[in-house]
Design an enzyme around this catalytic site. Structure first.
Site, PDB file in Angstrom:
ATOM      1  N   CYS A  63       2.736  33.440  49.619  1.00 22.43           N
ATOM      2  CA  CYS A  63       1.658  34.095  50.014  1.00 22.43           C
ATOM      3  C   CYS A  63       0.831  34.421  48.909  1.00 22.43           C
ATOM      4  CB  CYS A  63       2.238  35.590  50.592  1.00 22.43           C
ATOM      5  SG  CYS A  63       2.898  36.780  49.331  1.00 22.43           S
ATOM      6  N   HIS A  96      22.154  32.205  38.326  1.00 18.05           N
ATOM      7  CA  HIS A  96      22.652  33.630  38.267  1.00 18.05           C
ATOM      8  C   HIS A  96      22.711  34.536  39.321  1.00 18.05           C
ATOM      9  CE1 HIS A  96      22.470  34.047  33.429  1.00 18.05           C
ATOM     10  NE2 HIS A  96      23.090  33.091  33.698  1.00 18.05           N
TER      11      HIS A  96
HETATM   12  C1  RB5 Z   1      -3.136  38.654  51.848  1.00 21.50           C
HETATM   13  O1  RB5 Z   1      -4.402  38.993  51.634  1.00 21.50           O
HETATM   14  C2  RB5 Z   1      -2.091  39.018  50.566  1.00 21.50           C
HETATM   15  O2  RB5 Z   1      -2.184  40.527  50.931  1.00 21.50           O
HETATM   16  C3  RB5 Z   1      -0.867  38.426  50.873  1.00 21.50           C
HETATM   17  O3  RB5 Z   1      -0.899  37.146  51.004  1.00 21.50           O
HETATM   18  C4  RB5 Z   1       0.065  38.760  49.701  1.00 21.50           C
HETATM   19  O4  RB5 Z   1      -0.196  38.437  48.550  1.00 21.50           O
HETATM   20  C5  RB5 Z   1       0.902  39.968  49.924  1.00 21.50           C
HETATM   21  O5  RB5 Z   1       1.918  40.305  49.003  1.00 21.50           O
END
Ligand code: RB5
Length: 144
Positions: A63, A96
């Site tokens: 993400c 680990h």
């Molecule tokens: C999305 O904008 C962002 O919040 C997501 O990709 C991530 O970084 C959340 O932890």
């Protein structure tokens, strides 16, 4: 077979990591997202985590920061998702912690570091021994 997923914040990185996996001859199952359009990272983390827990394969979650994906994936029993930033954390997540999913940030990690981490994560074994006892203690907390 590697299970891979991202939200929109990790989408471009996921596509780049897929090219790397292809170059390395590693098969993968891409559970999405499939565009830059905004989506919710827990939905993708859940799909990857369930497939990893069920199949015993490893997963990759990306993400923006890697944080939301790792928090979410770790809610699924049997999943040990490690948020990694470099070769050291990728190596020790396996040695680990016997991590079965690596998470990292598409907005915080450079592609060359990401490729290095993925390669290390997928090729490093769990050390076992005293670390097994600690992994068992983590498992004992599932459902608390
Ligand atoms: C999305 O904008 C962002 O919040 C997501 O990709 C991530 O970084 C959340 O932890």
């Amino acid at each position: 077979m590697i299970i891979i997923g991202s939200d929109h914040g990790g989408y471009q990185m996921k596509e780049a990591v897929k090219l790397f996996l292809k170059e390395e001859g590693i098969e993968f199952d891409d559970v999405g997202t499939y565009s830059d359009e905004s989506c919710d990272y827990p939905d993708i983390a859940k799909n990857v985590a369930l497939k990893v827990a069920k199949s015993g394969q490893k997963g990759i979650l990306i993400c923006g920061s890697g944080i939301g994906m790792s928090i979410s994936a770790n809610k699924v029993n049997g999943v040990r998702c490690a948020l990694c930033h470099d070769a050291y954390t990728a190596e020790y997540a396996r040695r680990h912690n016997d991590a079965n999913i690596i998470a990292f940030g598409g907005r915080t990690t450079g592609l060359e570091i990401a490729k290095q981490m993925v390669k290390i994560f997928l090729s490093t074994d769990f050390d076992g021994g005293r670390h097994k006892r600690r992994i068992d203690k983590i498992a004992s907390m599932e459902g608390l």
